[in-house]
Design a protein around this motif. Sequence first.
Motif, PDB file in Angstrom:
ATOM      1  N   ALA A 258      16.981   7.038   1.511  1.00 53.08           N
ATOM      2  CA  ALA A 258      17.947   5.753   1.189  1.00 53.08           C
ATOM      3  C   ALA A 258      18.598   6.122  -0.101  1.00 53.08           C
ATOM      4  N   ARG A 259      19.895   5.584  -0.255  1.00 51.40           N
ATOM      5  CA  ARG A 259      20.591   5.690  -1.448  1.00 51.40           C
ATOM      6  C   ARG A 259      20.699   4.223  -2.411  1.00 51.40           C
ATOM      7  N   ALA A 260      21.128   4.348  -3.519  1.00 45.30           N
ATOM      8  CA  ALA A 260      21.487   3.038  -4.320  1.00 45.30           C
ATOM      9  C   ALA A 260      22.487   2.353  -3.605  1.00 45.30           C
ATOM     10  N   GLY A 261      22.296   1.092  -3.361  1.00 45.57           N
ATOM     11  CA  GLY A 261      23.438   0.241  -2.823  1.00 45.57           C
ATOM     12  C   GLY A 261      23.102   0.142  -1.276  1.00 45.57           C
ATOM     13  N   GLN A 262      22.361   1.016  -0.950  1.00 42.56           N
ATOM     14  CA  GLN A 262      22.085   0.641   0.664  1.00 42.56           C
ATOM     15  C   GLN A 262      21.050  -0.696   0.948  1.00 42.56           C
ATOM     16  N   ARG A 263      21.495  -1.388   1.958  1.00 38.49           N
ATOM     17  CA  ARG A 263      20.896  -2.449   2.473  1.00 38.49           C
ATOM     18  C   ARG A 263      19.557  -1.927   3.361  1.00 38.49           C
ATOM     19  N   VAL A 264      18.422  -2.320   3.109  1.00 41.39           N
ATOM     20  CA  VAL A 264      17.303  -2.042   4.126  1.00 41.39           C
ATOM     21  C   VAL A 264      16.528  -2.971   4.371  1.00 41.39           C
ATOM     22  N   LYS A 265      16.065  -2.690   5.706  1.00 44.98           N
ATOM     23  CA  LYS A 265      14.923  -3.739   6.267  1.00 44.98           C
ATOM     24  C   LYS A 265      13.406  -3.468   6.330  1.00 44.98           C
ATOM     25  N   ARG A 266      12.640  -4.177   6.315  1.00 45.88           N
ATOM     26  CA  ARG A 266      11.368  -4.098   6.238  1.00 45.88           C
ATOM     27  C   ARG A 266      10.587  -3.017   7.430  1.00 45.88           C
ATOM     28  N   GLY A 267      10.019  -1.839   6.973  1.00 39.11           N
ATOM     29  CA  GLY A 267       9.682  -1.048   7.991  1.00 39.11           C
ATOM     30  C   GLY A 267      10.727   0.021   8.231  1.00 39.11           C
ATOM     31  N   ASP A 268      11.871   0.321   7.321  1.00 42.49           N
ATOM     32  CA  ASP A 268      12.838   1.293   7.250  1.00 42.49           C
ATOM     33  C   ASP A 268      12.151   2.629   6.502  1.00 42.49           C
ATOM     34  N   VAL A 269      12.345   3.582   6.962  1.00 42.30           N
ATOM     35  CA  VAL A 269      11.778   4.847   5.942  1.00 42.30           C
ATOM     36  C   VAL A 269      12.995   5.081   4.999  1.00 42.30           C
ATOM     37  N   ILE A 270      12.540   4.723   3.530  1.00 39.53           N
ATOM     38  CA  ILE A 270      13.314   5.068   2.513  1.00 39.53           C
ATOM     39  C   ILE A 270      13.080   6.348   1.636  1.00 39.53           C
ATOM     40  N   GLY A 271      12.042   7.123   1.964  1.00 36.95           N
ATOM     41  CA  GLY A 271      11.750   8.472   1.378  1.00 36.95           C
ATOM     42  C   GLY A 271      10.556   9.049   1.943  1.00 36.95           C
ATOM     43  N   TYR A 272       9.900  10.016   1.165  1.00 38.16           N
ATOM     44  CA  TYR A 272       8.717  10.645   1.609  1.00 38.16           C
ATOM     45  C   TYR A 272       7.763  11.041   0.395  1.00 38.16           C
ATOM     46  N   VAL A 273       6.578  10.922   0.585  1.00 36.26           N
ATOM     47  CA  VAL A 273       5.619  11.299  -0.386  1.00 36.26           C
ATOM     48  C   VAL A 273       5.786  12.491  -0.913  1.00 36.26           C
ATOM     49  N   GLY A 274       5.538  12.781  -2.272  1.00 38.44           N
ATOM     50  CA  GLY A 274       5.548  13.965  -3.244  1.00 38.44           C
ATOM     51  C   GLY A 274       4.691  13.963  -4.301  1.00 38.44           C
ATOM     52  N   SER A 275       4.716  14.555  -5.322  1.00 38.23           N
ATOM     53  CA  SER A 275       4.107  14.692  -6.585  1.00 38.23           C
ATOM     54  C   SER A 275       5.065  14.951  -7.753  1.00 38.23           C
ATOM     55  N   THR A 276       6.044  14.353  -7.609  1.00 36.79           N
ATOM     56  CA  THR A 276       7.095  14.677  -8.805  1.00 36.79           C
ATOM     57  C   THR A 276       6.606  13.595 -10.077  1.00 36.79           C
ATOM     58  N   GLY A 277       7.398  13.886 -11.182  1.00 39.30           N
ATOM     59  CA  GLY A 277       7.073  13.264 -12.359  1.00 39.30           C
ATOM     60  C   GLY A 277       5.574  13.305 -12.701  1.00 39.30           C
ATOM     61  N   ARG A 278       4.940  12.319 -13.581  1.00 40.68           N
ATOM     62  CA  ARG A 278       3.588  12.448 -14.100  1.00 40.68           C
ATOM     63  C   ARG A 278       2.586  11.991 -12.978  1.00 40.68           C
ATOM     64  N   SER A 279       2.212  13.141 -12.348  1.00 42.92           N
ATOM     65  CA  SER A 279       1.452  13.022 -11.105  1.00 42.92           C
ATOM     66  C   SER A 279       0.310  14.124 -11.221  1.00 42.92           C
ATOM     67  N   GLU A 280      -0.760  13.922 -10.390  1.00 40.72           N
ATOM     68  CA  GLU A 280      -1.953  14.874 -10.359  1.00 40.72           C
ATOM     69  C   GLU A 280      -2.066  15.435  -8.982  1.00 40.72           C
ATOM     70  N   GLY A 281      -1.117  14.764  -8.157  1.00 40.34           N
ATOM     71  CA  GLY A 281      -1.037  15.146  -6.716  1.00 40.34           C
ATOM     72  C   GLY A 281      -0.385  14.422  -5.796  1.00 40.34           C
ATOM     73  N   PRO A 282      -0.377  14.978  -4.631  1.00 42.15           N
ATOM     74  CA  PRO A 282       0.451  14.064  -3.614  1.00 42.15           C
ATOM     75  C   PRO A 282       0.208  12.641  -3.511  1.00 42.15           C
ATOM     76  N   HIS A 283       0.938  11.568  -3.661  1.00 42.84           N
ATOM     77  CA  HIS A 283       0.684  10.280  -3.494  1.00 42.84           C
ATOM     78  C   HIS A 283       1.803   9.431  -3.917  1.00 42.84           C
ATOM     79  N   LEU A 284       1.701   8.313  -3.259  1.00 41.17           N
ATOM     80  CA  LEU A 284       2.678   7.149  -3.781  1.00 41.17           C
ATOM     81  C   LEU A 284       2.258   6.131  -4.523  1.00 41.17           C
ATOM     82  N   HIS A 285       2.827   5.986  -5.664  1.00 42.40           N
ATOM     83  CA  HIS A 285       2.474   4.935  -6.635  1.00 42.40           C
ATOM     84  C   HIS A 285       3.349   3.781  -6.326  1.00 42.40           C
ATOM     85  N   TYR A 286       3.146   2.683  -6.001  1.00 42.58           N
ATOM     86  CA  TYR A 286       3.686   1.399  -5.550  1.00 42.58           C
ATOM     87  C   TYR A 286       3.352   0.376  -6.316  1.00 42.58           C
ATOM     88  N   GLU A 287       4.488  -0.475  -6.946  1.00 41.42           N
ATOM     89  CA  GLU A 287       4.532  -1.606  -7.830  1.00 41.42           C
ATOM     90  C   GLU A 287       5.278  -2.756  -6.964  1.00 41.42           C
TER      91      GLU A 287
END
Length: 325
Positions: A258-287
């Motif tokens: 997904a890109r900035a400004g895009q309208r999304v619905k619950r259940g839409d795929v917006i991206g894929y799990v990775g380990s970029t940034g300050r991370s010790e392994g592949p995971h999703l940090h969710y807030e």
Amino acid sequence: MSKVKYYYDSENLAYRKIKTQKRRKFGVIILFLLASALFGFLSFIVLLNTPYFETPKDRLQAREIENLRLNYALLNKKMDRVNDVIEAIEDRDNNLYRVYFNKAAIPDSIRKAGLPGKNRYKVLEGYDNSQLVMNTTKRIDVLSKELAVQSKSLDAILKLAEAKSDFLSAIPAIQPVRNENLKQMASGFGYRTDPFTKVRKMHKGMDFTAKTGSPIYATGDGVVSKADNTASGYGNHIVIRHGFGYETLYAHLSKYKARAGQRVKRGDVIGYVGSTGRSEGPHLHYEVHKGNNVVNPLNFYYGNISAVEYLAIAQLANQENQSLD
């Protein structure tokens, strides 16, 4: 033969014959005839204005008046039925719809107030059936006012229902990673050990471990407000504004869908799990953010998991282990 009348003459001490003048006799006859004619005319006028002497026109008007009375009685019976229906709708409105949407009931003083104006019905006064016509007109005005108030109330309820639907769709109510893609729920919300500094600090979200490339789902309807890597530590991340004060963050993505400004619905795929940034392994940090506060995402997972699954995740999330970021 008419009788001869006499009178006594006291001067001459003799009875004399009374002589009647013809002019006087004629005047008496004329006066009698005029009096008789006047009496007859007045008697005729009196008869015309009594119910015992009706003309065809009077009888026609009487039938029309009686028909009008009957029609007014039928109209009032119909208004009784309409009033019963309106009262049933008002009862559901006050005790069901407005209770559900937490709105105050509309009192009878407003619903049944009628229309304003003290002399509104003055033009109907002064007739034989004025009271019947006035009472019926007042009932029609009260019913008209009730219908107008109820119509506005239902319009407001409809808007509340639409807003409620939008609200329910906006709440982040599902897991961002499906159970079949999860290795485990690595770390929950609360104080955890930092994997780099080994210092106990507040972990503002939940960490879900999964294979790199596993799809990440929008947890509620909203608009993507951010899709970049400018925030320190989060790597590639997405922020969705859901409205109603809700906002969600998805961090450490391998790539965006997904890109900035895009309208999304619950259940839409917006991206894929990775380990970029300050991370010790592949995971999703969710807030999850509500207003200016970070809240526990665990409180919102009711849209796509069972009670048993929820209890299992809650048990893992409450363990004070080491986070992955």
